[in-house]
Design a protein around this motif. Structure first.
Motif, PDB file in Angstrom:
ATOM      1  N   SER A 415      71.756  38.516 -13.695  1.00 45.70           N
ATOM      2  CA  SER A 415      72.141  37.590 -14.753  1.00 45.70           C
ATOM      3  C   SER A 415      72.452  36.247 -14.108  1.00 45.70           C
ATOM      4  O   SER A 415      72.728  36.154 -12.908  1.00 45.70           O
ATOM      5  CB  SER A 415      73.363  38.110 -15.508  1.00 45.70           C
ATOM      6  N   LEU A 416      72.400  35.179 -14.905  1.00 47.05           N
ATOM      7  CA  LEU A 416      72.571  33.835 -14.369  1.00 47.05           C
ATOM      8  C   LEU A 416      73.465  33.005 -15.281  1.00 47.05           C
ATOM      9  O   LEU A 416      73.229  32.927 -16.485  1.00 47.05           O
ATOM     10  CB  LEU A 416      71.206  33.145 -14.226  1.00 47.05           C
ATOM     11  N   PHE A 417      74.487  32.421 -14.691  1.00 40.59           N
ATOM     12  CA  PHE A 417      75.348  31.459 -15.367  1.00 40.59           C
ATOM     13  C   PHE A 417      75.138  30.124 -14.658  1.00 40.59           C
ATOM     14  O   PHE A 417      75.217  30.045 -13.431  1.00 40.59           O
ATOM     15  CB  PHE A 417      76.813  31.884 -15.290  1.00 40.59           C
ATOM     16  N   ARG A 418      74.907  29.061 -15.435  1.00 38.62           N
ATOM     17  CA  ARG A 418      74.550  27.786 -14.833  1.00 38.62           C
ATOM     18  C   ARG A 418      75.303  26.653 -15.527  1.00 38.62           C
ATOM     19  O   ARG A 418      75.398  26.598 -16.751  1.00 38.62           O
ATOM     20  CB  ARG A 418      73.045  27.559 -14.973  1.00 38.62           C
ATOM     21  N   VAL A 419      75.850  25.749 -14.717  1.00 34.67           N
ATOM     22  CA  VAL A 419      76.466  24.530 -15.225  1.00 34.67           C
ATOM     23  C   VAL A 419      75.796  23.357 -14.514  1.00 34.67           C
ATOM     24  O   VAL A 419      75.765  23.308 -13.280  1.00 34.67           O
ATOM     25  CB  VAL A 419      77.988  24.494 -14.959  1.00 34.67           C
ATOM     26  N   LYS A 420      75.267  22.440 -15.285  1.00 36.50           N
ATOM     27  CA  LYS A 420      74.657  21.239 -14.699  1.00 36.50           C
ATOM     28  C   LYS A 420      75.678  20.118 -14.721  1.00 36.50           C
ATOM     29  O   LYS A 420      76.293  19.848 -15.753  1.00 36.50           O
ATOM     30  CB  LYS A 420      73.412  20.825 -15.485  1.00 36.50           C
ATOM     31  N   ILE A 421      75.878  19.494 -13.562  1.00 35.33           N
ATOM     32  CA  ILE A 421      76.812  18.377 -13.473  1.00 35.33           C
ATOM     33  C   ILE A 421      76.049  17.094 -13.134  1.00 35.33           C
ATOM     34  O   ILE A 421      74.965  17.139 -12.562  1.00 35.33           O
ATOM     35  CB  ILE A 421      77.908  18.632 -12.419  1.00 35.33           C
ATOM     36  N   GLN A 422      76.645  15.983 -13.505  1.00 36.22           N
ATOM     37  CA  GLN A 422      75.979  14.687 -13.310  1.00 36.22           C
ATOM     38  C   GLN A 422      76.967  13.695 -12.722  1.00 36.22           C
ATOM     39  O   GLN A 422      78.156  13.691 -13.065  1.00 36.22           O
ATOM     40  CB  GLN A 422      75.456  14.180 -14.647  1.00 36.22           C
ATOM     41  N   LEU A 423      76.473  12.867 -11.811  1.00 34.75           N
ATOM     42  CA  LEU A 423      77.295  11.867 -11.148  1.00 34.75           C
ATOM     43  C   LEU A 423      77.058  10.502 -11.779  1.00 34.75           C
ATOM     44  O   LEU A 423      75.912  10.067 -11.918  1.00 34.75           O
ATOM     45  CB  LEU A 423      76.941  11.823  -9.655  1.00 34.75           C
ATOM     46  N   ASP A 424      78.136   9.844 -12.158  1.00 29.81           N
ATOM     47  CA  ASP A 424      78.038   8.477 -12.667  1.00 29.81           C
ATOM     48  C   ASP A 424      77.992   7.538 -11.462  1.00 29.81           C
ATOM     49  O   ASP A 424      78.997   7.406 -10.731  1.00 29.81           O
ATOM     50  CB  ASP A 424      79.250   8.161 -13.545  1.00 29.81           C
ATOM     51  N   PRO A 425      76.850   6.881 -11.217  1.00 26.65           N
ATOM     52  CA  PRO A 425      76.726   6.062 -10.005  1.00 26.65           C
ATOM     53  C   PRO A 425      77.673   4.870  -9.982  1.00 26.65           C
ATOM     54  O   PRO A 425      77.962   4.321  -8.912  1.00 26.65           O
ATOM     55  CB  PRO A 425      75.262   5.603 -10.050  1.00 26.65           C
ATOM     56  N   LYS A 426      78.179   4.434 -11.127  1.00 26.18           N
ATOM     57  CA  LYS A 426      79.069   3.274 -11.163  1.00 26.18           C
ATOM     58  C   LYS A 426      80.508   3.647 -10.842  1.00 26.18           C
ATOM     59  O   LYS A 426      81.214   2.930 -10.133  1.00 26.18           O
ATOM     60  CB  LYS A 426      78.992   2.617 -12.534  1.00 26.18           C
ATOM     61  N   THR A 427      80.952   4.760 -11.396  1.00 25.06           N
ATOM     62  CA  THR A 427      82.355   5.143 -11.216  1.00 25.06           C
ATOM     63  C   THR A 427      82.552   6.271 -10.210  1.00 25.06           C
ATOM     64  O   THR A 427      83.664   6.486  -9.725  1.00 25.06           O
ATOM     65  CB  THR A 427      82.947   5.592 -12.563  1.00 25.06           C
TER      66      THR A 427
END
Length: 442
Positions: A415-427
């Motif tokens: 089974s697979l649990f996935r969280v996608k995170i994103q970086l704000d390049p400005k802050t």
């Protein structure tokens, strides 16, 4: 002298007979009164079971069952072979043979669960143990041998162990099994867990951190199947919540009656009474054995599905909680690294999987060395884990996926649990932008 006395008696009898009419018929002998059989004496666990009992009153669940009498009831004598005969979808032939031996040979079972883990004590007798050992080791139980002090034989079963010892099988968390084998002075078995009357199984619940305690019993006869539970909750708010939950559950079940007509009888068989913070729940089928078998089979199927759901949700809660923690720590670590720097120089980076392969049907105990590469975000696990954790960053470092993979039943399908995170390049802030779960019922 005796002749004169007898003559006087006969004369008097004749005189009375003439005056009173025909002599009455001699009184009939009183009908024999059917003696009510005395109720059977309470049945406490045998010395074989008590010898390995190590629980000291802090346990969350206790159970004792007289399996020999239970399996001789009409219901279980017919139901168990039928269930095993229709279990091809989830048991192979060797596993069915093992289950058949265990049900035929088991005499008593005792279960204890506390903060340390769980322990099952199964009394089979010497012949029963020999039969179970030849039929079960390597099928239901792994065949990896262990050297364990005090055991005749011991086998690994993931983080648990199976021990053969003098007509008894011990199965559970290794520390508890070792304590049971080493226990020079066993703990007294609670008198409240003796079988009374026609009880076949009794159990106690005690979960103080959740404010729940209670006792239940299973009775089986040719006329009825009865499962009863007395439950005490710590306060009125918990009792109100439980009453509401029961009402919602029954309401949902009633909505399914048309699609599953068997549910109607099961719902009617359940009686729930509340007195303050105390609940009495009784599920009783008063019907012939053949009907009991049908209805208990339906109930068992529903319960099996519910238990599997509960266990899976409880285990998968580990993945959800740890993914959330990784997201938080990743954000904190970047905030610290970026302090006073504009624009922030950091990128999201990949972190290797721990463990290297997905655990299959058992927990993995990691070491500090396993988490060395995760030091920048200060995340590690010290408790055994069901899931493998990994961070896979995009090439540009602007996003990453935090993954948890698990194989709870060991069938090779993770089974697979996935969280996608994103970086704000400005802050330099990190935020979760997507959650997905691929976790079929295992």
């Amino acid at each position: 002298m005796w002749q004169k006395t007898l003559g006087s008696f006969c004369a008097a009898f004749a005189l009375f007979s003439c005056a009173a009419g025909p002599a009455p018929a001699p009184p009939a002998a009183p009908a024999p009164v059917a003696s009510t059989p005395a109720p059977p004496a309470p049945r406490a666990p045998s010395a074989d079971v008590r010898r390995y009992w190590i629980f000291d009153g802090q346990q969350r669940l206790l159970l004792f069952g007289g399996l020999d009498t239970l399996m001789r009831t009409e219901l279980f004598a017919g139901l168990v072979p039928g269930v095993l005969g229709q279990s091809e979808d989830f048991l192979d032939s060797k596993q069915r043979d093992c289950a058949s031996v265990l049900t035929a040979q088991s005499r008593e079972a005792a279960v204890g669960v506390d903060a340390r883990g769980a322990l099952l004590i199964l009394q089979l007798g010497v012949e029963g143990v020999n039969a179970a050992r030849s039929a079960c080791v390597g099928t239901l139980f792994p065949a990896e041998r262990l050297a364990l002090a005090g055991a005749n034989e011991a086998y690994a079963a993931g983080s648990d162990v199976l021990v053969v010892k003098d007509g008894v099988l011990l199965f559970g968390d290794k520390p508890l099994v070792e304590a049971a084998l080493a226990g020079a002075q066993p703990a007294p078995f609670p008198a409240s867990l003796s079988l009374q009357g026609d009880e076949h199984v009794v159990f106690q619940l005690n979960v103080p951190e959740q404010g729940v305690s209670g006792r239940g019993a299973l009775k089986v006869s040719s006329e009825a199947f009865r499962l009863a539970l007395d439950l005490d909750l710590s306060d009125a708010s918990m009792a109100d919540a439980m009453e509401k939950g029961l009402q919602q559950g029954l309401g949902q079940a009633k909505q399914l009656e048309q699609a599953q007509p068997d549910l109607a009888k099961l719902i009617k068989a359940l009686d729930v009474q509340r007195r303050g913070d105390h609940f009495t729940l009784v599920f009783e089928l008063r019907e012939p054995v053949i009907d009991q078998a049908h209805d208990v089979g339906v109930m068992t199927g529903l319960a099996f599905y519910g238990v599997r759901r509960y266990i899976q949700n409880a285990k998968s809660a580990e993945a959800r909680a740890n993914l959330a923690q990784i997201v938080r720590l990743y954000a904190v670590s970047l905030d610290t690294a970026n302090a006073g720097k504009r624009p922030p120089p950091n990128k999201l980076v990949s972190l290797p999987p721990v463990p290297a392969t997905v655990p299959r049907g058992a927990k993995y105990q990691s070491s500090a060395e396993d988490w060395k590469a995760w030091a920048p975000i200060h995340f590690n696990l010290t408790e055994p884990q069901y899931y493998q954790y990994q961070v896979v960053a995009a090439k540009d470092g602007k996003s990453a996926e935090i993954l948890a993979r698990g194989d709870l039943n060991g069938d090779g399908k993770a089974s697979l649990f996935r969280v996608k995170i994103q970086l704000d390049p400005k802050t330099g802030d990190v935020s979760a932008v997507e959650h997905t779960e691929e976790a079929p019922l295992e």
